[in-house]
Design an enzyme around this catalytic site. Structure first.
Site, PDB file in Angstrom:
ATOM      1  N   TYR A   1       0.261   6.615  -1.160  1.00  0.00           N
ATOM      2  CA  TYR A   1       0.607   8.018  -0.876  1.00  0.00           C
ATOM      3  C   TYR A   1       2.101   8.147  -0.587  1.00  0.00           C
ATOM      4  O   TYR A   1       2.772   9.044  -1.109  1.00  0.00           O
ATOM      5  CB  TYR A   1      -0.225   8.498   0.306  1.00  0.00           C
ATOM      6  CG  TYR A   1       0.061   9.901   0.776  1.00  0.00           C
ATOM      7  CD1 TYR A   1      -0.393  10.995   0.055  1.00  0.00           C
ATOM      8  CD2 TYR A   1       0.763  10.126   1.959  1.00  0.00           C
ATOM      9  CE1 TYR A   1      -0.140  12.303   0.499  1.00  0.00           C
ATOM     10  CE2 TYR A   1       1.011  11.415   2.411  1.00  0.00           C
ATOM     11  CZ  TYR A   1       0.560  12.493   1.670  1.00  0.00           C
ATOM     12  OH  TYR A   1       0.812  13.766   2.118  1.00  0.00           O
TER      13      TYR A   1
ATOM     14  N   LYS B   1       4.783  10.280  -2.795  1.00  0.00           N
ATOM     15  CA  LYS B   1       5.531  11.381  -2.204  1.00  0.00           C
ATOM     16  C   LYS B   1       7.042  11.140  -2.259  1.00  0.00           C
ATOM     17  O   LYS B   1       7.827  12.087  -2.375  1.00  0.00           O
ATOM     18  CB  LYS B   1       5.074  11.603  -0.760  1.00  0.00           C
ATOM     19  CG  LYS B   1       3.679  12.211  -0.651  1.00  0.00           C
ATOM     20  CD  LYS B   1       3.571  13.535  -1.374  1.00  0.00           C
ATOM     21  CE  LYS B   1       2.310  14.295  -1.023  1.00  0.00           C
ATOM     22  NZ  LYS B   1       2.187  15.569  -1.787  1.00  0.00           N
TER      23      LYS B   1
END
Length: 306
Positions: free
Chosen positions: A174, A178
């Site tokens: 993640y 991002k």
């Protein structure tokens, strides 16, 4: 006194992952400021599994019930077909596209040694490819408009995270995705400005399905009737402004948004430097690096690090 013109009057906005949480709040806030909205959501679970049409349909209906214009879209925006149909839905339904809010995503948290490559691929697919493909297809439309002499006043708002800026323990895939979104934002802002497109990113902190456990303790101690600092609606006003014509000249920027706080994030830039003017030996390089680190600002800790 005359009523102020809504900030997004006449604009058409697309919001991905708009069936719940931050995306839903953004869609409703854009509609409240006059935008007609394409509400995209696959209706998947927290980990990306399953799927349902109801979340997107309910948000679109909520906007229409309040007197706004909205249509639901259920395509997978991490596929070429889904991203192309997303843009086509805006053009076919409302005749234009002005604002793209890339928000869709889900989590599969694991420590790195336990992280499966299928989980890595699934998370990076929805976050990175799910930002890239809608951006690509929207940008192709805006470029065509600019070349036809109809210069857009287009806006893109991408969704990064504090995890992408600082890292987060247990969220390697993640965080990497991002962080990639920030780099994509910077490149898109540089490439698309000539076509009348501004591209920015937000790193929001709010209570959603992905963070409700994190903020459960905060909610438990909040007195009734006080400001809900973790409500996703707190982030949406900045998204509305970045998605409007009012933010003219603002592009290639990253903002943190949480509660009542907005922060302009300042990314990688040169710090202390040493230049020998020739090749270093390993020992010399180590000595120079040690001296530079002593003069450099200490990095902020990774989220969850002890």
């Amino acid at each position: 006194m005359s009523t102020p013109t809504p900030l997004c009057a006449g604009r058409v906005a697309v919001v991905t992952g708009a069936g719940r949480g931050l995306g839903r709040a953004h869609a409703l806030a854009l509609a409240a400021e006059g935008a007609r909205v394409v509400v995209n959501d696959l209706g998947v679970g927290l980990d990306g599994s399953g799927g349902a049409t109801e979340p997107a349909e309910l948000v679109a209906e909520e906007i229409r019930a309040a007197g706004g214009g909205a249509v639901a879209h259920h395509g997978d925006i991490a596929t070429t077909e889904g991203a192309a149909s997303l843009v086509a839905t805006a053009l076919d339904t409302f005749g234009r596209l002005d604002t793209l809010v890339n928000n869709a995503g889900f989590l599969r948290d694991r420590m790195l040694v336990n992280l499966d490559e299928d989980d890595w691929d699934a998370v990076t697919r929805v976050h990175l490819r799910g930002h890239f493909l809608p951006l690509k297809h929207a940008a192709a439309h805006w470029r065509a408009e600019a070349k036809a002499g109809r210069m857009p006043g287009a806006r893109v708002v991408n969704t990064s995270s504090g995890a992408g800026l600082l890292g987060s323990v247990g969220q390697g895939c993640y965080s990497a995705a991002k962080a990639g979104i920030v780099a994509l934002t910077l490149v898109a802002a540089a490439e698309l400005g000539r076509y009348g497109v501004q591209v920015n990113a937000i790193a929001p902190a709010a209570r959603t399905r992905m963070t409700e456990e994190t903020f459960a303790e905060t909610m438990a101690v909040r007195p009734p009737g006080t400001f809900d600092a973790m409500a996703p609606e707190n982030v949406s006003p900045l998204v509305v402004w970045l998605g409007s014509a009012a933010c003219a000249g603002v592009t290639g920027r990253v903002f943190e948004a949480e509660a009542g706080r907005i922060t302009v994030m300042e990314g990688w830039r040169p710090g202390p430097t040493a230049d020998k003017g020739d090749r270093w030996t390993p020992a010399e390089a180590g000595e120079a690096a040690t001296g530079l680190l002593a003069r450099a600002e200490a990095p902020r800790p990774v989220y969850g690090a002890h």
